[in-house]
Design a protein around this motif. Structure first.
Motif, PDB file in Angstrom:
ATOM      1  N   UNK A 222       0.834  -1.192   0.000  1.00  0.00           N
ATOM      2  CA  UNK A 222       0.000   0.000   0.000  1.00  0.00           C
ATOM      3  C   UNK A 222       0.873   1.248   0.000  1.00  0.00           C
ATOM      4  N   UNK A 223       0.390   2.285  -0.663  1.00  0.00           N
ATOM      5  CA  UNK A 223       1.073   3.577  -0.662  1.00  0.00           C
ATOM      6  C   UNK A 223       0.082   4.649  -0.244  1.00  0.00           C
ATOM      7  N   UNK A 224       0.615   5.758   0.268  1.00  0.00           N
ATOM      8  CA  UNK A 224      -0.215   6.858   0.728  1.00  0.00           C
ATOM      9  C   UNK A 224      -0.804   7.611  -0.468  1.00  0.00           C
ATOM     10  N   UNK A 263      -7.457   3.883   6.369  1.00  0.00           N
ATOM     11  CA  UNK A 263      -6.894   3.159   7.492  1.00  0.00           C
ATOM     12  C   UNK A 263      -6.290   4.154   8.468  1.00  0.00           C
ATOM     13  N   UNK A 264      -6.814   4.153   9.700  1.00  0.00           N
ATOM     14  CA  UNK A 264      -6.311   5.026  10.760  1.00  0.00           C
ATOM     15  C   UNK A 264      -6.272   6.486  10.322  1.00  0.00           C
ATOM     16  N   UNK A 265      -7.306   6.910   9.608  1.00  0.00           N
ATOM     17  CA  UNK A 265      -7.402   8.293   9.187  1.00  0.00           C
ATOM     18  C   UNK A 265      -6.655   8.646   7.919  1.00  0.00           C
ATOM     19  N   UNK A 266      -5.919   7.703   7.347  1.00  0.00           N
ATOM     20  CA  UNK A 266      -5.162   7.955   6.109  1.00  0.00           C
ATOM     21  C   UNK A 266      -5.699   7.050   5.000  1.00  0.00           C
ATOM     22  N   UNK A 267      -5.726   7.577   3.782  1.00  0.00           N
ATOM     23  CA  UNK A 267      -6.210   6.806   2.639  1.00  0.00           C
ATOM     24  C   UNK A 267      -5.026   6.106   1.979  1.00  0.00           C
TER      25      UNK A 267
END
Length: 379
Positions: A222-224, A263-267
């Motif tokens: 996964x990447x931000x 996930x945990x506030x980050x896409x």
């Protein structure tokens, strides 16, 4: 008494004046901080990102039974290499009593119908031989007799399938669980004696074994969302495995998810890359891995250590302090480019012979009788 008090006050004033003079001299005798300077230099910068994930087989096949029953015997173990068609396990059928009763009744009905058709056939054959019955009528009676024999055979086969899982000793019987592809057995989640359910339209069925080709592996990570826009299919990846030290694998990005997951506030966005498997060591399915991707690279550019940058509080634009004389500096607004977290590209505002102030200099740390300095010039 007044004279004693007078001299005491004078003494205190003298001591106070001496202490103040001593403090003033000591405070003014401290050394002036000298700032080190650094020159810009020519280098290359790679802006990278790291995606965390795992290495898994490209295709993992789950072997499921075509009939419900109990695991009678398992012939292979996890990790074994198999070929398509190789026997993995056998199932002992536990027939459904109602279905078995209905199948037995169908066999009996078919036998009764066959007995009646046989009598009719024998009677009409005698008449046909004497020329009493026409050929067409006899052919119809013969057809009914043959159909009755086939119905008995079919009913008996159905009864055997329900009872034993196969009709006769067929090698492709439903009770034989065989590999459907070449590969390595990753997992056998059942044991002998376990009850299994067949695969059908309403149930996925019990997985008896999972098989995959360990020579075809992919990286899944996964990447931000802030970096996914800089990726492109076909980009090279460098894979490092957590379980294998000092080994790197090459890969090529083949998939970028069109939809992110929060996930945990980050896409985060899922990515996949084809891994070039190295035959020097075994890559096991599920190894945790990191994939390094080069988002941008520039060669032979002017750079400075990123720690030399300062930012204006109002405009948030970068600037540095450039030496104009001995420990004398002036502010210089600059334009910066890409950064790798250590060095940053200078687009404009500086020359190679400029001396840049290390503005965040700290005092040396004393360790015993030695002093630890601030480090060497980055040039």
């Amino acid at each position: 008494m007044n004279k004693y008090v007078k001299w005491t006050l004078i003494g205190l004033l003298v001591l106070g004046a001496l202490w103040a003079a001593s403090f003033f001299i000591k405070s003014n005798s401290q050394s002036i901080t000298e700032y080190e300077t650094f020159k810009p230099f020519i280098s290359s910068i790679e802006m990278k990102t790291v995606a965390t994930g795992k290495v898994i087989p490209e295709d993992e096949i789950e072997i499921k039974p075509q009939i419900s029953g109990i695991i009678d015997k398992i012939y292979l173990e996890e990790g074994a290499t198999v070929k398509a068609g190789e026997l993995i396990a056998t199932i002992k059928v536990v027939p459904n009593e109602q279905a078995l009763y209905q199948a037995r009744g169908r066999v009996n009905n078919a036998k009764v119908a066959l007995s009646n058709a046989e009598l009719d056939y024998n009677r009409n054959k005698t008449l046909f031989d004497k020329g009493v019955v026409s050929a067409q009528d006899f052919q119809n009676i013969q057809l009914t007799f043959n159909q009755a024999k086939l119905e008995v055979e079919n009913a008996q086969n159905d009864y055997q399938i329900i009872l034993r899982g196969s009709a006769g000793g067929s090698s492709s019987a439903n009770t034989y669980i065989r590999a459907t592809v070449n590969g390595t057995i990753l997992e056998i989640p059942v044991e002998e004696g376990d009850q299994v359910i067949q695969s059908n339209n309403f149930n996925d069925g019990t997985t008896i074994a999972s098989i995959a080709d360990l020579g075809k592996m992919i990286f899944e990570g996964q990447v931000d969302e802030g970096e996914v826009g800089k990726l492109a299919v076909g980009m090279p990846l460098t894979i490092t495995l957590g379980a294998v030290e000092d080994k790197e694998l090459s890969a090529k990005l083949k998939f970028i998810a069109p939809k992110g997951v929060e996930e945990a506030g980050a896409v985060k966005f899922k990515i996949e890359g084809d891994v070039d498997v190295n035959d020097d060591f075994l890559i096991r399915a599920g190894y945790s891995a990191n994939a390094s991707l080069t988002l941008e690279k520039k060669d032979s550019i002017m750079v400075i250590p990123e720690a030399l940058l300062q930012f204006d509080r109002d405009t948030n634009k970068p600037y540095v302090e450039v030496a104009t004389g001995e420990q004398q500096f002036e502010r210089r607004d600059i334009e910066i480019g890409i950064s790798d977290g250590i060095n940053v590209e200078i687009v404009s505002g500086l020359e190679e012979d400029d001396d840049i102030k290390q503005w965040n200099k700290t005092e040396p740390i004393k360790i015993g009788d030695e002093e630890e300095g601030d480090g060497e010039n980055a040039e």
